[in-house]
Design an enzyme around this catalytic site. Sequence first.
Site, mmCIF file in Angstrom:
data_model
loop_
_atom_site.group_PDB
_atom_site.id
_atom_site.type_symbol
_atom_site.label_atom_id
_atom_site.label_comp_id
_atom_site.label_asym_id
_atom_site.label_seq_id
_atom_site.Cartn_x
_atom_site.Cartn_y
_atom_site.Cartn_z
ATOM 1 N N SER A 52 -0.038 4.035 5.345
ATOM 2 C CA SER A 52 -0.987 3.192 4.617
ATOM 3 C C SER A 52 -2.335 3.188 5.333
ATOM 4 O O SER A 52 -3.384 3.065 4.702
ATOM 5 C CB SER A 52 -0.447 1.766 4.503
ATOM 6 O OG SER A 52 0.848 1.787 3.953
ATOM 7 N N ARG A 53 -2.306 3.320 6.652
ATOM 8 C CA ARG A 53 -3.560 3.271 7.428
ATOM 9 C C ARG A 53 -4.402 4.538 7.270
ATOM 10 O O ARG A 53 -5.571 4.540 7.661
ATOM 11 C CB ARG A 53 -3.270 3.010 8.911
ATOM 12 C CG ARG A 53 -2.770 1.593 9.172
ATOM 13 C CD ARG A 53 -2.761 1.248 10.654
ATOM 14 N NE ARG A 53 -2.558 -0.174 10.866
ATOM 15 C CZ ARG A 53 -1.376 -0.753 11.121
ATOM 16 N NH1 ARG A 53 -0.284 -0.023 11.196
ATOM 17 N NH2 ARG A 53 -1.291 -2.059 11.299
ATOM 18 N N GLY B 169 11.974 4.322 7.896
ATOM 19 C CA GLY B 169 11.462 5.687 8.094
ATOM 20 C C GLY B 169 11.443 6.061 9.566
ATOM 21 O O GLY B 169 11.164 5.226 10.420
ATOM 22 N N GLY C 121 5.986 8.190 1.315
ATOM 23 C CA GLY C 121 6.908 7.852 2.407
ATOM 24 C C GLY C 121 7.793 6.683 2.012
ATOM 25 O O GLY C 121 9.024 6.731 2.146
ATOM 26 N N HIS C 122 7.160 5.641 1.473
ATOM 27 C CA HIS C 122 7.929 4.483 1.010
ATOM 28 C C HIS C 122 8.856 4.872 -0.154
ATOM 29 O O HIS C 122 10.005 4.449 -0.207
ATOM 30 C CB HIS C 122 6.987 3.372 0.529
ATOM 31 C CG HIS C 122 6.043 2.854 1.572
ATOM 32 N ND1 HIS C 122 4.684 3.060 1.517
ATOM 33 C CD2 HIS C 122 6.258 2.130 2.705
ATOM 34 C CE1 HIS C 122 4.102 2.482 2.547
ATOM 35 N NE2 HIS C 122 5.021 1.916 3.294
ATOM 36 N N HIS D 119 3.186 4.550 -0.611
ATOM 37 C CA HIS D 119 2.933 5.986 -0.764
ATOM 38 C C HIS D 119 4.281 6.709 -0.816
ATOM 39 O O HIS D 119 5.339 6.064 -0.761
ATOM 40 C CB HIS D 119 2.045 6.499 0.380
ATOM 41 C CG HIS D 119 2.532 6.103 1.752
ATOM 42 N ND1 HIS D 119 3.715 6.562 2.283
ATOM 43 C CD2 HIS D 119 2.009 5.255 2.685
ATOM 44 C CE1 HIS D 119 3.882 6.047 3.486
ATOM 45 N NE2 HIS D 119 2.871 5.239 3.764
ATOM 46 N N GLN E 266 3.255 -9.399 13.181
ATOM 47 C CA GLN E 266 3.334 -8.132 13.887
ATOM 48 C C GLN E 266 1.953 -7.520 14.152
ATOM 49 O O GLN E 266 1.855 -6.404 14.618
ATOM 50 C CB GLN E 266 4.261 -7.166 13.153
ATOM 51 C CG GLN E 266 3.748 -6.619 11.833
ATOM 52 C CD GLN E 266 4.832 -5.825 11.131
ATOM 53 O OE1 GLN E 266 5.829 -6.363 10.663
ATOM 54 N NE2 GLN E 266 4.639 -4.502 11.052
ATOM 55 N N GLN F 274 10.356 1.498 16.135
ATOM 56 C CA GLN F 274 10.759 0.369 15.275
ATOM 57 C C GLN F 274 12.202 0.561 14.789
ATOM 58 O O GLN F 274 13.014 -0.369 14.839
ATOM 59 C CB GLN F 274 9.809 0.283 14.088
ATOM 60 C CG GLN F 274 10.285 -0.595 12.952
ATOM 61 C CD GLN F 274 9.239 -0.718 11.859
ATOM 62 O OE1 GLN F 274 8.235 -1.396 12.034
ATOM 63 N NE2 GLN F 274 9.442 -0.045 10.746
ATOM 64 N N ALA G 6 0.869 -1.193 0.000
ATOM 65 C CA ALA G 6 0.000 0.000 0.000
ATOM 66 C C ALA G 6 0.900 1.235 0.000
ATOM 67 O O ALA G 6 0.816 2.110 0.866
ATOM 68 C CB ALA G 6 -0.969 0.005 1.176
HETATM 69 P P1 AMP Z 1 5.128 0.082 6.423
HETATM 70 O O1 AMP Z 1 4.811 -0.346 5.037
HETATM 71 O O2 AMP Z 1 4.100 0.986 7.026
HETATM 72 O O3 AMP Z 1 5.530 -1.065 7.306
HETATM 73 O O4 AMP Z 1 6.415 0.993 6.322
HETATM 74 C C1 AMP Z 1 7.570 0.564 5.657
HETATM 75 C C2 AMP Z 1 8.672 1.573 5.878
HETATM 76 O O5 AMP Z 1 8.264 2.840 5.384
HETATM 77 C C3 AMP Z 1 9.018 1.767 7.367
HETATM 78 O O6 AMP Z 1 10.430 1.908 7.510
HETATM 79 C C4 AMP Z 1 8.317 3.051 7.693
HETATM 80 O O7 AMP Z 1 8.902 3.771 8.751
HETATM 81 C C5 AMP Z 1 8.455 3.812 6.385
HETATM 82 N N1 AMP Z 1 7.428 4.851 6.306
HETATM 83 C C6 AMP Z 1 6.087 4.686 6.392
HETATM 84 N N2 AMP Z 1 5.462 5.892 6.329
HETATM 85 C C7 AMP Z 1 6.444 6.819 6.213
HETATM 86 C C8 AMP Z 1 6.454 8.244 6.106
HETATM 87 N N3 AMP Z 1 5.335 8.962 6.127
HETATM 88 N N4 AMP Z 1 7.645 8.872 5.998
HETATM 89 C C9 AMP Z 1 8.802 8.162 5.992
HETATM 90 N N5 AMP Z 1 8.857 6.824 6.086
HETATM 91 C C10 AMP Z 1 7.701 6.159 6.189
#
Ligand code: AMP
Length: 290
Positions: free
Chosen positions: A186-187, A147, A36-37, A34, A61, A153, A32
């Site tokens: 993603s949420r 991130g 950030g990823h 965005h 998790q 984490q 999902a």
């Molecule tokens: P997730 O898919 O939510 O498990 O996130 C995967 C990676 O993307 C993790 O290292 C998160 O910290 C990073 N991440 C998610 N959202 C953001 C964001 N808004 N800004 C920077 N990194 C992000």
Amino acid sequence: MEIIRSIVRMKRIAQRARSDGAVLGLVPTMGALHEGHFSLVRSAQDRGSSVVVSIFVNPRQFGPNEDLEKYPRSFESDCAALESLGVDYVFAPTPEEMYPEEFRTSVQVEGLSNKLEGRSRPDHFRGVTTVVLKLFEIVQPSFACFGRKDAQQLRIVEQMVADLNLSITIVSCPIVRSPDGLALSSRNAYLLAQERQAATVLYRALDRARRKIEAGERNVVPLIREVRETLAEKDLVTVDYAEIVAERIFEPVEQLKENCLLLVAALVGSTRLIDNARIEQRGDSFEVTV
Ligand code: AMP
């Protein structure tokens, strides 16, 4: 871009790439995707590496009453976006591939994993460190990007790497926000229109604390009061925690005297969101990054 489903194949491809001289960078995600990823992907590419993005909604998790089933999944469009970014490999195993029936091992970073997020989500970080260690072993990257959005984490993964003498550099990347301040997640897709609007209060709360710190406030009690009062302005928002902790040990502080993190978690409607600000000591003053 190659999409890889099997662990054996991912290992073989990574090994071949390494022996051909490639530097591998890993970006672990749950999909999902965005901005950030994507910022993590760009950061990996900027280091001149071949990039492996893992997409795996890690069941271990999620707690029993959490959102594993409804977690947003958009594999096709994720892959299209990664392809256009120039990503080399997507590793997307099934849960059965990662956790066969006889799976028995878990990794736990003691002390750091049971506070804050860990208090509200028991076993969450055990699931995270277990899957991250597996991904590290499968891909054996030179570095992996995480991130700062998920600050606890990140700290726990850094500690695991140090404790287990893993030869992997952890690269931390800034929080990416939407123009109104909401940290991308993603949420956020769960939020109804009114909730999406209310959710910006998390950013505003952190930003007000930032201004207070920059105006000279060093005591934590008034800073947390400001954060909580700001969050209370929105009826749709229920605070889980708002704390300032020392950056390395994640223990609460009473006064700003070292590098700290201001961490918040809140329910917006029924969606749980987290956010944070870094408070870095610079001589006599503190620089706050929201
Ligand atoms: P997730 O898919 O939510 O498990 O996130 C995967 C990676 O993307 C993790 O290292 C998160 O910290 C990073 N991440 C998610 N959202 C953001 C964001 N808004 N800004 C920077 N990194 C992000």
